[in-house]
Design a protein around this motif. Structure first.
Motif, PDB file in Angstrom:
ATOM      1  N   PHE B 250     -53.313  13.459   8.546  1.00 26.94           N
ATOM      2  CA  PHE B 250     -54.222  12.749   9.442  1.00 26.94           C
ATOM      3  C   PHE B 250     -53.620  12.567  10.831  1.00 26.94           C
ATOM      4  CE2 PHE B 250     -55.337   8.595  11.280  1.00 26.94           C
ATOM      5  CZ  PHE B 250     -56.637   8.892  11.647  1.00 26.94           C
ATOM      6  N   LEU B 251     -52.354  12.147  10.889  1.00 26.16           N
ATOM      7  CA  LEU B 251     -51.773  11.775  12.180  1.00 26.16           C
ATOM      8  C   LEU B 251     -51.645  12.939  13.153  1.00 26.16           C
ATOM      9  CD1 LEU B 251     -49.081   9.183  11.119  1.00 26.16           C
ATOM     10  CD2 LEU B 251     -51.096   8.781  12.524  1.00 26.16           C
ATOM     11  N   ALA B 252     -51.093  14.080  12.685  1.00 23.30           N
ATOM     12  CA  ALA B 252     -50.894  15.207  13.613  1.00 23.30           C
ATOM     13  C   ALA B 252     -52.219  15.700  14.201  1.00 23.30           C
ATOM     14  CB  ALA B 252     -50.124  16.334  12.936  1.00 23.30           C
ATOM     15  N   PRO B 253     -53.241  15.986  13.370  1.00 20.11           N
ATOM     16  CA  PRO B 253     -54.505  16.430  13.989  1.00 20.11           C
ATOM     17  C   PRO B 253     -55.170  15.347  14.829  1.00 20.11           C
ATOM     18  CG  PRO B 253     -54.670  16.501  11.576  1.00 20.11           C
ATOM     19  CD  PRO B 253     -53.280  16.100  11.906  1.00 20.11           C
ATOM     20  N   ASP B 254     -55.023  14.082  14.414  1.00 18.10           N
ATOM     21  CA  ASP B 254     -55.703  13.015  15.150  1.00 18.10           C
ATOM     22  C   ASP B 254     -55.050  12.761  16.504  1.00 18.10           C
ATOM     23  OD1 ASP B 254     -57.832  10.845  14.782  1.00 18.10           O
ATOM     24  OD2 ASP B 254     -56.107   9.718  15.537  1.00 18.10           O
ATOM     25  N   LEU B 255     -53.719  12.745  16.553  1.00 18.24           N
ATOM     26  CA  LEU B 255     -53.046  12.408  17.802  1.00 18.24           C
ATOM     27  C   LEU B 255     -52.811  13.625  18.694  1.00 18.24           C
ATOM     28  CD1 LEU B 255     -50.416   9.812  16.541  1.00 18.24           C
ATOM     29  CD2 LEU B 255     -52.391   9.349  17.984  1.00 18.24           C
ATOM     30  N   LEU B 256     -52.531  14.775  18.091  1.00 18.98           N
ATOM     31  CA  LEU B 256     -52.185  15.948  18.902  1.00 18.98           C
ATOM     32  C   LEU B 256     -53.377  16.860  19.145  1.00 18.98           C
ATOM     33  CD1 LEU B 256     -48.821  16.779  17.121  1.00 18.98           C
ATOM     34  CD2 LEU B 256     -49.075  15.775  19.382  1.00 18.98           C
ATOM     35  N   GLY B 257     -54.392  16.749  18.277  1.00 15.29           N
ATOM     36  CA  GLY B 257     -55.537  17.635  18.406  1.00 15.29           C
ATOM     37  C   GLY B 257     -56.708  16.950  19.076  1.00 15.29           C
ATOM     38  N   GLY B 258     -57.796  17.673  19.170  1.00 18.75           N
ATOM     39  CA  GLY B 258     -59.010  17.114  19.746  1.00 18.75           C
ATOM     40  C   GLY B 258     -60.175  17.394  18.826  1.00 18.75           C
ATOM     41  N   ALA B 259     -61.393  17.349  19.384  1.00 16.70           N
ATOM     42  CA  ALA B 259     -62.587  17.550  18.571  1.00 16.70           C
ATOM     43  C   ALA B 259     -62.620  18.951  17.966  1.00 16.70           C
ATOM     44  CB  ALA B 259     -63.826  17.334  19.429  1.00 16.70           C
ATOM     45  N   LYS B 260     -62.026  19.913  18.666  1.00 17.19           N
ATOM     46  CA  LYS B 260     -62.081  21.292  18.180  1.00 17.19           C
ATOM     47  C   LYS B 260     -61.067  21.568  17.074  1.00 17.19           C
ATOM     48  CE  LYS B 260     -63.895  23.766  22.147  1.00 17.19           C
ATOM     49  NZ  LYS B 260     -63.499  24.543  23.317  1.00 17.19           N
ATOM     50  N   THR B 261     -60.140  20.623  16.859  1.00 19.91           N
ATOM     51  CA  THR B 261     -59.106  20.862  15.862  1.00 19.91           C
ATOM     52  C   THR B 261     -59.266  19.933  14.666  1.00 19.91           C
ATOM     53  OG1 THR B 261     -57.647  19.305  16.937  1.00 19.91           O
ATOM     54  CG2 THR B 261     -57.444  21.602  17.607  1.00 19.91           C
ATOM     55  N   PHE B 262     -60.449  19.385  14.513  1.00 17.46           N
ATOM     56  CA  PHE B 262     -60.772  18.450  13.437  1.00 17.46           C
ATOM     57  C   PHE B 262     -60.341  18.979  12.068  1.00 17.46           C
ATOM     58  CE2 PHE B 262     -63.913  15.410  11.602  1.00 17.46           C
ATOM     59  CZ  PHE B 262     -63.584  14.344  12.405  1.00 17.46           C
ATOM     60  N   MET B 263     -59.610  18.164  11.309  1.00 14.67           N
ATOM     61  CA  MET B 263     -59.188  18.592   9.974  1.00 14.67           C
ATOM     62  C   MET B 263     -59.688  17.632   8.894  1.00 14.67           C
ATOM     63  SD  MET B 263     -55.396  20.170  10.658  1.00 14.67           S
ATOM     64  CE  MET B 263     -54.868  20.059   8.945  1.00 14.67           C
ATOM     65  N   ILE B 264     -59.432  17.993   7.616  1.00 15.41           N
ATOM     66  CA  ILE B 264     -59.968  17.208   6.502  1.00 15.41           C
ATOM     67  C   ILE B 264     -59.621  15.719   6.623  1.00 15.41           C
ATOM     68  CG2 ILE B 264     -60.052  16.962   3.988  1.00 15.41           C
ATOM     69  CD1 ILE B 264     -59.060  19.809   3.744  1.00 15.41           C
ATOM     70  N   GLY B 265     -58.358  15.438   6.973  1.00 14.47           N
ATOM     71  CA  GLY B 265     -57.900  14.051   7.041  1.00 14.47           C
ATOM     72  C   GLY B 265     -58.775  13.216   7.962  1.00 14.47           C
ATOM     73  N   SER B 266     -59.088  13.761   9.154  1.00 11.07           N
ATOM     74  CA  SER B 266     -59.906  13.013  10.109  1.00 11.07           C
ATOM     75  C   SER B 266     -61.333  12.877   9.606  1.00 11.07           C
ATOM     76  CB  SER B 266     -59.915  13.713  11.467  1.00 11.07           C
ATOM     77  OG  SER B 266     -58.622  14.084  11.829  1.00 11.07           O
ATOM     78  N   LEU B 267     -61.838  13.950   8.957  1.00 11.76           N
ATOM     79  CA  LEU B 267     -63.192  13.912   8.413  1.00 11.76           C
ATOM     80  C   LEU B 267     -63.317  12.772   7.400  1.00 11.76           C
ATOM     81  CD1 LEU B 267     -66.013  15.326   8.038  1.00 11.76           C
ATOM     82  CD2 LEU B 267     -64.975  16.557   6.130  1.00 11.76           C
ATOM     83  N   ILE B 268     -62.319  12.654   6.519  1.00 16.13           N
ATOM     84  CA  ILE B 268     -62.344  11.600   5.500  1.00 16.13           C
ATOM     85  C   ILE B 268     -62.230  10.230   6.170  1.00 16.13           C
ATOM     86  CG2 ILE B 268     -61.087  10.596   3.557  1.00 16.13           C
ATOM     87  CD1 ILE B 268     -60.339  13.460   2.724  1.00 16.13           C
ATOM     88  N   GLU B 269     -61.274  10.110   7.091  1.00 20.38           N
ATOM     89  CA  GLU B 269     -61.046   8.815   7.728  1.00 20.38           C
ATOM     90  C   GLU B 269     -62.308   8.304   8.403  1.00 20.38           C
ATOM     91  OE1 GLU B 269     -58.910   6.120  10.806  1.00 20.38           O
ATOM     92  OE2 GLU B 269     -60.412   7.652  11.133  1.00 20.38           O
ATOM     93  N   GLU B 270     -63.018   9.225   9.059  1.00 22.16           N
ATOM     94  CA  GLU B 270     -64.219   8.869   9.795  1.00 22.16           C
ATOM     95  C   GLU B 270     -65.278   8.214   8.898  1.00 22.16           C
ATOM     96  OE1 GLU B 270     -66.449  12.073  11.628  1.00 22.16           O
ATOM     97  OE2 GLU B 270     -65.638  11.440  13.557  1.00 22.16           O
ATOM     98  N   GLN B 271     -65.321   8.619   7.620  1.00 21.61           N
ATOM     99  CA  GLN B 271     -66.357   8.112   6.711  1.00 21.61           C
ATOM    100  C   GLN B 271     -66.133   6.658   6.308  1.00 21.61           C
ATOM    101  OE1 GLN B 271     -68.761  10.214   6.579  1.00 21.61           O
ATOM    102  NE2 GLN B 271     -67.445  11.783   7.483  1.00 21.61           N
ATOM    103  N   PHE B 272     -64.913   6.145   6.563  1.00 22.91           N
ATOM    104  CA  PHE B 272     -64.616   4.795   6.110  1.00 22.91           C
ATOM    105  C   PHE B 272     -64.361   3.829   7.257  1.00 22.91           C
ATOM    106  CE2 PHE B 272     -63.648   7.604   2.635  1.00 22.91           C
ATOM    107  CZ  PHE B 272     -64.244   6.954   1.568  1.00 22.91           C
ATOM    108  N   LYS B 273     -64.542   4.315   8.506  1.00 23.14           N
ATOM    109  CA  LYS B 273     -64.280   3.462   9.660  1.00 23.14           C
ATOM    110  C   LYS B 273     -65.591   2.985  10.254  1.00 23.14           C
ATOM    111  CE  LYS B 273     -60.316   2.951   9.331  1.00 23.14           C
ATOM    112  NZ  LYS B 273     -59.643   1.677   9.274  1.00 23.14           N
ATOM    113  N   GLY B 274     -65.681   1.700  10.506  1.00 25.72           N
ATOM    114  CA  GLY B 274     -66.844   1.171  11.199  1.00 25.72           C
ATOM    115  C   GLY B 274     -68.114   1.280  10.370  1.00 25.72           C
ATOM    116  N   ASN B 275     -69.254   1.237  11.025  1.00 28.25           N
ATOM    117  CA  ASN B 275     -70.531   1.214  10.319  1.00 28.25           C
ATOM    118  C   ASN B 275     -71.156   2.588  10.158  1.00 28.25           C
ATOM    119  OD1 ASN B 275     -70.386  -1.477   9.958  1.00 28.25           O
ATOM    120  ND2 ASN B 275     -71.625  -1.998  11.757  1.00 28.25           N
ATOM    121  N   ALA B 276     -70.603   3.578  10.878  1.00 30.89           N
ATOM    122  CA  ALA B 276     -71.204   4.906  10.849  1.00 30.89           C
ATOM    123  C   ALA B 276     -70.816   5.674   9.596  1.00 30.89           C
ATOM    124  CB  ALA B 276     -70.779   5.691  12.088  1.00 30.89           C
ATOM    125  N   GLY B 277     -69.927   5.083   8.807  1.00 35.18           N
ATOM    126  CA  GLY B 277     -69.354   5.816   7.682  1.00 35.18           C
ATOM    127  C   GLY B 277     -70.324   6.123   6.563  1.00 35.18           C
TER     128      GLY B 277
END
Lengths: 274, 312
Positions: B250-277
């Protein structure tokens, strides 16, 4: 050994790869350490040497936030480390000294399960579990989640140490009318001490370092140092974060070195003479 | 073996160890803690992946295949159009596999010579080299990733250095590229590659290399035909130890990458953050990731048993 003939073990260029490997591993850490002493508001230009950002962590605007986060991190790491070490010590004796039983390899798999499940999956599963049973997320949920993934890290050095201790020591104690508990506390535990201590230290660091699982189970309001740093870094890398990172880096290196030395000293007083 | 001849407090079975009979009791705390707080949660996650999502996070207890359906098919905005294959998530998974594979390759290229070099040192200096390799692993992953980001930023020390030496005129953009993510993954898990290869080379019998040498094989033929096949289990172990955590990183793609480098970790994290999940979808994505990891681990276990059988 090889006199005139060429040494078949040597491969030219492998040494340069080793140096490159260490260079890659250490450069980012050294650079951040250097820049944490930068006396400039901008993190890109060098403005001379100073401790101002270290002062800033302890007395600056965010000092209160960092102090609470540090206290949460350290207290959770201590409690999770101690609990995991007790559980892992007991499990190591059960696995290595206990009677043989069916499913021993299954038991080994279960103890090491936290290492096999990807961290983000553990994080999601734990979040879902706490939410389904209606457990309020906060300090306690972080602590419980940390105990789980600390167990295998504590287990490995403890089990390695126990495997090197001959059974005759505790058997002698029993023959001399010691109770099982006495045989453990007076004989086996002192012999296992280096393994137990290094297991505890590793569990402690692993808990202190965790970000992903903590981030999922922390709930609103409770922060540990890594989650506080992450929140801050999301808005851009600030110089005080570099100072805080350097401090945490030193703490990790200190504890790992300690664990390494304890293991080294333990080896010297090792028991199984083979 | 070391049973006393006639124990004074004659136990029922003189061969029994001190902790015989209570082994299961000693193991039970670890089983309970890991069983209740990890194994059970994974099963609950499996159940959640088949539930209906609630819009503000959480679930409604109604069984559905919606999460897996959403992963594979696009049924239009209102879900009434004929299904077509939904490529978004398949692309994210394929990208994650690709990024993790490249990071593993980089780690192998740097890690193999390093492990070999360390394993052929004297016993005393070996432990120092190994210690130097392991230290960064114990440093907080978040701090290491942030350090890497600081180093390779457009205005960071790397670009400043290259520009001041005149190698480049304008900063190279590294952050937010696929390469930055690969670099971050490589940097995060490099020690994992070195350690198992080191262990394999340390056990390697160099008489084999000498025999090859005597039969007029040169250094590199010996490496290719003798050493690498023998230490292969260590190489595979290293690759798996890098590939598996990279896949769900999660950390490497989230901090070093951008929207074009989205990986599984960020996809999963997004589903549990805030109300949009979308919890069921996040649980389903986690289950797919877990299944992929289990397949890799099973392949590894088979490989290791085969290697052991071959060694006999």
């Amino acid at each position: 050994m090889a006199k005139n003939t060429t040494d078949v073990r040597r491969y030219p260029g492998f040494f340069s790869f080793t140096i490159l490997c260490l260079f890659l591993l250490y450069t980012p850490l050294i650079i951040v350490t250097i820049y944490s002493f930068n006396d400039s508001k901008s993190i890109t230009t060098w403005g001379g040497f100073s401790f101002r950002w270290y002062q800033d962590i302890f007395y600056g605007l965010e000092a209160a936030k960092f102090k609470t986060a540090a206290w949460n991190s350290i207290s959770i790491a201590l409690m999770a480390g101690i609990t995991a070490t007790v559980i892992a010590t007991s499990a190591a004796i059960g696995m290595i000294r206990g009677e043989p039983f069916k499913g021993k390899s299954l038991s080994f798999g279960l103890i090491n399960l936290p290492l096999m499940v990807p961290e983000i999956v553990s994080a999601v599963a734990t979040l879902i579990f706490f939410s389904a049973i209606g457990f309020t997320r906060g300090y306690m949920s972080i602590l419980l989640a940390h105990i789980v993934f600390c167990i295998p890290f504590a287990y490995l050095p403890i089990a390695a140490r126990l495997e090197g201790i001959e059974k005759s020591y505790e058997e002698a104690a029993i023959d001399l009318y010691a109770t099982r508990w006495k045989a453990f506390t007076k004989v086996l535990m002192p012999l296992m001490a280096p393994g137990i201590l290094s297991g505890f230290l590793l569990a402690f660091i692993i808990s202190l370092d965790d970000f992903i699982i903590t981030n999922f189970v922390k709930g609103a309001g409770v922060e540990t140092l890594p989650t506080a740093i992450f929140g801050s870094v999301k808005q851009g890398i600030k110089p005080n974060i570099m100072a805080l990172s350097t401090l945490m880096l030193l703490v990790s290196i200190f504890f790992v070195s300690l664990s390494y030395l304890i293991n080294k000293l333990g080896e010297r007083t090792g028991d199984k003479q083979s | 073996m070391s049973a006393p001849i006639a124990p004074l407090n004659a136990k029922k079975n003189p061969n029994a160890g001190v902790f015989d009979g209570i082994g299961l009791w000693l193991l039970s705390p670890s089983w309970i803690v890991i069983g209740v707080f990890l194994l059970l949660p994974v099963f609950m996650m499996l159940i959640f992946s088949f539930l209906t999502k609630e819009f503000r996070g959480g679930v409604i207890w109604e069984p559905t295949l919606a999460a897996y359906d959403q992963f594979l098919f696009d049924r239009g905005l209102f879900g009434d159009e004929p299904p077509t294959i939904e490529w978004t998530y398949i692309t994210i998974f394929a990208r994650s596999i690709w990024q993790a594979a490249l990071a593993t390759l980089f780690c192998l290229i740097i890690g193999f010579p390093t492990a070999y070099y360390i394993a052929t040192r004297s016993a005393r200096s070996r432990s120092v080299w190994l210690f130097l390799i392991t230290i960064p692993y114990w440093v907080n992953l978040l701090i290491r990733t942030v350090s890497m980001k600081f180093l390779i930023r457009d205005t960071g020390p790397l670009n400043q250095f290259l520009m001041s030496t005149g190698v480049i005129d304008s900063p190279i953009h590294i952050v937010n590229t696929n390469f930055a993510v690969q670099l971050g993954l490589f940097y995060s898990y490099l020690p994992f590659m070195v350690l198992p290869i080191y262990a394999a080379v340390e056990r390697y019998n160099f008489a084999l290399s000498e025999a090859a040498w005597d039969l007029y094989a040169d250094r590199w033929t010996t490496l290719r035909k003798i050493l690498i096949p023998v230490v292969k289990p260590g190489i595979i172990a290293g690759c798996i130890l890098v590939f598996v955590p990279s896949l769900g990183a999660f950390l490497a793609p989230d901090l070093l990458g951008g929207a074009k480098t989205f990986m599984i970790g960020s996809l999963i994290e997004e589903q549990f953050k805030g109300n949009a999940g979308n919890w069921p979808f996040g649980a389903a994505a986690s289950m797919i990731l877990l299944s992929m990891v289990l397949i890799v681990l099973m392949f590894y276990a088979r490989q290791q048993t085969r290697a052991q059988a071959g060694a006999r």
